[in-house]
Design a protein around this motif. Structure first.
Motif, mmCIF file in Angstrom:
data_model
loop_
_atom_site.group_PDB
_atom_site.id
_atom_site.type_symbol
_atom_site.label_atom_id
_atom_site.label_comp_id
_atom_site.label_asym_id
_atom_site.label_seq_id
_atom_site.Cartn_x
_atom_site.Cartn_y
_atom_site.Cartn_z
ATOM 1 N N ASN A 42 0.812 -1.213 0.000
ATOM 2 C CA ASN A 42 0.000 0.000 0.000
ATOM 3 C C ASN A 42 0.848 1.267 0.000
ATOM 4 O O ASN A 42 0.374 2.320 -0.385
ATOM 5 N N SER A 98 -2.494 -2.605 -4.793
ATOM 6 C CA SER A 98 -3.671 -2.980 -4.025
ATOM 7 C C SER A 98 -3.367 -4.219 -3.199
ATOM 8 O O SER A 98 -2.680 -5.140 -3.647
ATOM 9 N N ALA A 108 -7.848 -4.760 0.723
ATOM 10 C CA ALA A 108 -8.470 -3.605 0.080
ATOM 11 C C ALA A 108 -9.330 -4.030 -1.096
ATOM 12 O O ALA A 108 -10.420 -3.494 -1.316
ATOM 13 N N THR A 109 -8.860 -5.007 -1.860
ATOM 14 C CA THR A 109 -9.642 -5.508 -2.988
ATOM 15 C C THR A 109 -10.914 -6.177 -2.500
ATOM 16 O O THR A 109 -11.981 -6.019 -3.095
ATOM 17 N N SER A 110 -10.835 -6.903 -1.411
ATOM 18 C CA SER A 110 -12.013 -7.557 -0.851
ATOM 19 C C SER A 110 -13.053 -6.538 -0.403
ATOM 20 O O SER A 110 -14.250 -6.725 -0.619
ATOM 21 N N VAL A 111 -12.609 -5.454 0.203
ATOM 22 C CA VAL A 111 -13.550 -4.414 0.633
ATOM 23 C C VAL A 111 -14.183 -3.745 -0.571
ATOM 24 O O VAL A 111 -15.382 -3.485 -0.606
ATOM 25 N N ARG A 112 -13.387 -3.491 -1.591
ATOM 26 C CA ARG A 112 -13.910 -2.829 -2.786
ATOM 27 C C ARG A 112 -14.875 -3.723 -3.548
ATOM 28 O O ARG A 112 -15.922 -3.267 -4.030
ATOM 29 N N MET A 113 -14.566 -4.989 -3.657
ATOM 30 C CA MET A 113 -15.420 -5.897 -4.419
ATOM 31 C C MET A 113 -16.674 -6.305 -3.647
ATOM 32 O O MET A 113 -17.690 -6.641 -4.239
ATOM 33 N N PRO A 123 -17.161 -4.594 -9.517
ATOM 34 C CA PRO A 123 -17.087 -4.388 -8.076
ATOM 35 C C PRO A 123 -18.422 -3.925 -7.490
ATOM 36 O O PRO A 123 -19.230 -3.312 -8.177
ATOM 37 N N GLN A 124 -18.629 -4.251 -6.221
ATOM 38 C CA GLN A 124 -19.822 -3.783 -5.524
ATOM 39 C C GLN A 124 -19.714 -2.272 -5.281
ATOM 40 O O GLN A 124 -20.673 -1.552 -5.363
ATOM 41 N N ARG A 125 -18.483 -1.842 -4.982
ATOM 42 C CA ARG A 125 -18.221 -0.420 -4.733
ATOM 43 C C ARG A 125 -17.235 0.071 -5.793
ATOM 44 O O ARG A 125 -16.266 -0.624 -6.077
ATOM 45 N N PRO A 126 -17.481 1.271 -6.323
ATOM 46 C CA PRO A 126 -16.574 1.787 -7.368
ATOM 47 C C PRO A 126 -15.221 2.165 -6.820
ATOM 48 O O PRO A 126 -14.991 2.349 -5.698
#
Length: 102
Positions: A75, A80, A84-89, A99-102
């Motif tokens: 980071n 990434s 962080a990828t898990s939170v974003r997806m 992704p769930q979140r942009p």
């Protein structure tokens, strides 16, 4: 006009007990006015800056901050991390490319 010098000396004698200066153990003068102490910050700053080991300590700090790129965390380099990828997806992590979140 002889009244003015007499009045000035009288006022000076009245004000003298309110202000008191003393030399502290570190060599700086502290002034006490009506019970409140006011240290000489310029003197204290000079004492803190003139340490004989200050140059060595600054060099060690610079060396400690110069970590090679390959040893830095992802980071800090701009990559990434899996977390962080898990939170974003979100709940689509591993199942979709959107992704769930942009």
């Amino acid at each position: 006009m002889k009244l003015f010098p007499t009045l000035a000396s009288l006022l000076l004698c009245i004000a003298m007990p309110l202000a008191h200066a003393e030399t502290a153990a570190n060599g700086c003068t502290e002034v006490t006015v009506d019970g409140y102490k006011a240290p000489n910050y310029g003197c204290l700053g000079q004492q803190m800056g003139n340490a004989p080991n200050a140059a060595k300590a600054a060099q060690k700090n610079r060396e400690a901050q110069n970590i090679p790129v390959q040893k830095r965390p992802p980071n800090q380099v701009g990559l990434s991390t899996p977390a962080a990828t898990s939170v974003r997806m979100g709940n689509t992590f591993g199942t979709s490319v959107k992704p769930q979140r942009p």
